[in-house]
Motif scaffolding. Structure first.
Motif, mmCIF file in Angstrom:
data_model
loop_
_atom_site.group_PDB
_atom_site.id
_atom_site.type_symbol
_atom_site.label_atom_id
_atom_site.label_comp_id
_atom_site.label_asym_id
_atom_site.label_seq_id
_atom_site.Cartn_x
_atom_site.Cartn_y
_atom_site.Cartn_z
ATOM 1 N N ARG A 179 0.800 -1.221 0.000
ATOM 2 C CA ARG A 179 0.000 0.000 0.000
ATOM 3 C C ARG A 179 0.832 1.271 0.000
ATOM 4 N NH1 ARG A 179 -4.541 -1.528 4.386
ATOM 5 N NH2 ARG A 179 -5.596 -3.113 3.155
ATOM 6 N N HIS A 180 1.974 1.227 0.669
ATOM 7 C CA HIS A 180 2.738 2.456 0.872
ATOM 8 C C HIS A 180 4.020 2.517 0.053
ATOM 9 C CE1 HIS A 180 -0.111 3.525 3.946
ATOM 10 N NE2 HIS A 180 0.067 2.347 4.512
ATOM 11 N N VAL A 181 4.355 1.442 -0.644
ATOM 12 C CA VAL A 181 5.513 1.441 -1.534
ATOM 13 C C VAL A 181 5.029 0.922 -2.889
ATOM 14 C CG1 VAL A 181 7.896 0.699 -1.842
ATOM 15 C CG2 VAL A 181 6.989 0.945 0.467
ATOM 16 N N PRO A 182 4.191 1.721 -3.547
ATOM 17 C CA PRO A 182 3.570 1.250 -4.789
ATOM 18 C C PRO A 182 4.531 1.281 -5.977
ATOM 19 C CG PRO A 182 2.976 3.519 -4.388
ATOM 20 C CD PRO A 182 3.788 3.077 -3.189
ATOM 21 N N ALA A 183 4.145 0.554 -6.985
ATOM 22 C CA ALA A 183 4.845 0.604 -8.266
ATOM 23 C C ALA A 183 3.838 1.145 -9.279
ATOM 24 C CB ALA A 183 5.325 -0.777 -8.667
ATOM 25 N N PRO A 184 4.021 2.369 -9.733
ATOM 26 C CA PRO A 184 3.012 2.997 -10.606
ATOM 27 C C PRO A 184 3.102 2.516 -12.052
ATOM 28 C CG PRO A 184 4.829 4.496 -10.247
ATOM 29 C CD PRO A 184 5.123 3.255 -9.434
ATOM 30 N N ASP A 185 2.917 1.212 -12.252
ATOM 31 C CA ASP A 185 3.006 0.679 -13.608
ATOM 32 C C ASP A 185 1.667 0.164 -14.119
ATOM 33 O OD1 ASP A 185 2.724 -1.660 -12.142
ATOM 34 O OD2 ASP A 185 4.794 -2.273 -12.411
ATOM 35 N N GLY A 186 0.627 0.295 -13.308
ATOM 36 C CA GLY A 186 -0.697 -0.122 -13.732
ATOM 37 C C GLY A 186 -0.954 -1.612 -13.639
ATOM 38 N N LEU A 187 0.018 -2.382 -13.181
ATOM 39 C CA LEU A 187 -0.185 -3.822 -13.053
ATOM 40 C C LEU A 187 -0.912 -4.147 -11.756
ATOM 41 C CD1 LEU A 187 3.261 -5.342 -14.103
ATOM 42 C CD2 LEU A 187 1.155 -5.293 -15.436
ATOM 43 N N SER A 188 -1.878 -5.049 -11.850
ATOM 44 C CA SER A 188 -2.518 -5.544 -10.636
ATOM 45 C C SER A 188 -1.531 -6.455 -9.908
ATOM 46 C CB SER A 188 -3.771 -6.343 -10.988
ATOM 47 O OG SER A 188 -3.418 -7.554 -11.642
#
Length: 154
Positions: A28-37
């Motif tokens: 939740r707090h270290v996201p990867a903004p690549d659009g992958l689920s």
């Protein structure tokens, strides 16, 4: 009966709470903004670690139905992240494999998440970071054993 070893509580609920806390931090707090689920990223990761696999094996590993996995793989294939190939010993069997673009997506995802985590870790004192590093070094082999044990089931 004493439920401690070396002064550490052996209560499974306490261990589960620790894993839940780490999972919340990372997901939740270290996201990867690549659009992958999460399922898409886990599927790509499985292909990266284990090589080409059958759709049924991928579905079982991710805990989804085969039709759901087929839909996910169609989207990943349309994005160029996976490709379908014939099984070398039985051309009737279709395997899914990671493409170079899929591998690069995972590498970028990992680097992005590490960058986010590094920023978060900078909010801690040197002593707090050293404590986390020591704990991680101690826990990693045991956590890896759990992961390998679970992965062997699929």
């Amino acid at each position: 009966m004493d439920d401690t070893i070396m002064g550490v509580d052996q209560n499974p609920a306490a261990v589960a709470e620790l894993f839940e806390t780490v999972t919340v931090l990372m997901m939740r707090h270290v996201p990867a903004p690549d659009g992958l689920s999460l399922t898409a990223a886990a599927t790509l990761g499985s292909l990266q670690r284990r090589g080409p696999q059958r759709i049924t094996a991928l579905a079982a590993a991710q805990g989804v139905t085969q039709p759901s996995m087929t839909q996910l793989l169609r989207r990943l294939e349309d994005a160029g992240l996976v490709a379908r190939v014939a099984e070398p010993t039985d051309g009737r069997v279709v395997l899914v494999q990671l493409t170079a673009a899929g591998d690069e997506t995972l590498r970028t995802r990992w680097e992005t998440r590490l960058g986010h985590l590094e920023t978060v870790l900078q909010t801690l004192t040197d002593e707090e970071r050293a404590t986390l590093q020591h704990a991680a070094e101690e826990a990693l082999p045991v956590a890896q054993k759990l992961v390998n044990s679970l992965a062997a089931r699929y």
